[in-house]
Design an enzyme around this catalytic site. Structure first.
Site, PDB file in Angstrom:
ATOM      1  CD  GLU A  81      -2.954  -1.130   2.242  1.00  0.00           C
ATOM      2  OE1 GLU A  81      -4.091  -1.548   1.993  1.00  0.00           O
ATOM      3  OE2 GLU A  81      -2.602  -0.748   3.368  1.00  0.00           O
ATOM      4  CB  CYS A  95       2.931   7.960   2.925  1.00  0.00           C
ATOM      5  SG  CYS A  95       3.439   6.880   4.260  1.00  0.00           S
ATOM      6  CB  CYS A 102       7.178  -4.132   8.940  1.00  0.00           C
ATOM      7  SG  CYS A 102       8.498  -3.323   9.880  1.00  0.00           S
ATOM      8  CB  CYS A 106       5.591  -1.083  16.140  1.00  0.00           C
ATOM      9  SG  CYS A 106       7.284  -0.662  15.701  1.00  0.00           S
ATOM     10  CB  CYS A 109       2.452  -0.827  13.440  1.00  0.00           C
ATOM     11  SG  CYS A 109       2.718  -0.842  11.668  1.00  0.00           S
ATOM     12  CB  CYS A 324       0.457   7.071  11.056  1.00  0.00           C
ATOM     13  SG  CYS A 324       2.037   6.679  11.710  1.00  0.00           S
TER      14      CYS A 324
HETATM   15  S1  SF4 Z   1       5.600   1.142  12.808  1.00  0.00           S
HETATM   16 FE1  SF4 Z   1       4.998  -0.692  11.631  1.00  0.00          FE
HETATM   17  S2  SF4 Z   1       5.996  -0.439   9.654  1.00  0.00           S
HETATM   18 FE2  SF4 Z   1       7.022   0.982  11.079  1.00  0.00          FE
HETATM   19  S3  SF4 Z   1       8.737  -0.178  11.947  1.00  0.00           S
HETATM   20 FE3  SF4 Z   1       7.036  -0.520  13.342  1.00  0.00          FE
HETATM   21  S4  SF4 Z   1       6.043  -2.414  12.615  1.00  0.00           S
HETATM   22 FE4  SF4 Z   1       7.363  -1.659  10.959  1.00  0.00          FE
END
Ligand code: SF4
Length: 332
Positions: A81, A95, A102, A106, A109, A324
């Site tokens: 995306e 963006c 990933c 986090c 996220c 975000c």
């Molecule tokens: S916020 Fe999401 S995309 Fe960014 S480093 Fe952390 S897990 Fe990865």
């Protein structure tokens, strides 16, 4: 689009052909090689076959029309995306993603929940900007800035990210000024150190999200490897080497990292640093609750009273999950 193939294809051609092709791809934003009539037909046919210009994508537009999210299909069938943010003052920011998924996990996220599927090539990163550049051209507008805040940790894909950045910045590419390109990291020391040595004056953003080590570890597993003070020491070196202002991103989550004490602690940690704090309202991914506007304003006030330059960002594209921390294709 596979831009790197173009150079191979033009190997036996006069040098000015590459200039013509770059002009067609990055300035004229042609969507079909047939339209690039400056090139001989036989070359257009080869390019059509070996380097097609189509970018397969599905688009969603937010209710306020300030955010457009594109789901791009990659050549191996994976999806990523990428998001266009249209600011009130007329600026357009893309963006971009640097990975499919990933590995950083986090807690706030949606991309992190996917895990890492693979890193993107430089071509796949550039294609995201090209997609929106073409879309904007239809309205006589252009991409003004690029932020690496989409899916993935850019510094774990450093070389491809930097190669893509060079094309974005180059006058033969999109010609976007380095100061309008920002790379956001969750705090990968190696990447920060390497960026300090680059000859491009890019912007660096750090996902901080807490002034307390324990809370940061709960939110960001990467923080198990070091303390916030160690991260800030690396950033001090970066600032000393570049004399460039660093942005600290701080997602405000109700009852987790938005107390007065935490704001004060943050102000203490960042005192006298060449930096700005960007407070972001948490976007619902199901894990936490967003701080109220009142709480956000109070947090901002405490930072400012203590001499920390602070900006605040509310949600862009929340209704289309283009904000975000919300990017996750659900298709891979
Ligand atoms: S916020 Fe999401 S995309 Fe960014 S480093 Fe952390 S897990 Fe990865």
């Amino acid at each position: 689009m596979e831009f790197s193939k173009i150079t191979e294809l033009l190997a036996g051609e006069p040098k000015y052909r590459l200039t013509q092709v770059n002009q067609a791809v990055f300035s004229d934003l042609a969507e079909n090689w047939d339209d690039v009539t400056a090139l001989p037909k036989i070359l257009r046919e080869r390019l059509k076959k070996e380097c097609p210009m189509e970018i397969p994508a599905e688009i969603s537009v937010s209710a306020g029309e300030d955010t457009v999210k594109a789901l791009l299909k990659l050549s191996d069938g994976k999806f990523i995306e990428t998001v266009l943010m249209r600011h009130e003052d007329g600026r357009n920011t893309v963006c971009v993603s640097s990975m499919v998924g990933c590995p950083m996990k986090c807690a706030f996220c949606a991309t992190g929940e996917m895990g890492l599927m693979r890193k993107l090539t430089a071509d796949e990163i550039i294609t995201q900007v090209l997609f929106f550049a073409r879309l904007l051209k239809k309205e006589n507008e252009r991409v003004g800035s690029v932020v690496f805040m989409g899916m993935g940790e850019p510094f774990l894909n450093y070389d491809n990210v930097m190669n893509a950045v060079r094309t974005m910045n180059s006058p033969e590419g999109f010609g976007i000024g380095a100061r309008h390109i920002s790379i956001s990291t969750c705090g990968i020391f190696d990447g920060i150190k390497k960026l300090a040595k680059e000859d491009l004056a890019l912007n660096l953003a750090i996902s901080l999200h807490s002034s307390d080590d324990e809370v940061r570890r709960q939110l960001m597993p990467v923080a198990h490897g070091y303390e916030i003070t160690e991260l800030l020491a690396v950033i001090d070196e970066y600032i000393a080497a570049t004399n460039r202002k660093v942005m600290f991103e701080y997602l405000l989550i109700s009852g987790v990292n938005d107390t007065d004490e935490m704001a004060l602690e943050l102000a203490k940690l960042l005192k006298n640093k060449l930096c700005v704090v960007n407070l972001i309202q948490y976007n619902d991914t199901g894990a936490f609750i967003a701080s109220s506007h009142n709480r956000m304003n109070r947090f901002k006030e405490i930072l400012e009273v203590n001499g920390i330059q602070t900006t605040m960002r509310y949600r862009f594209g929340r209704d289309i999950k283009g904000a975000c921390g919300q990017l996750a294709t659900g298709r891979n």
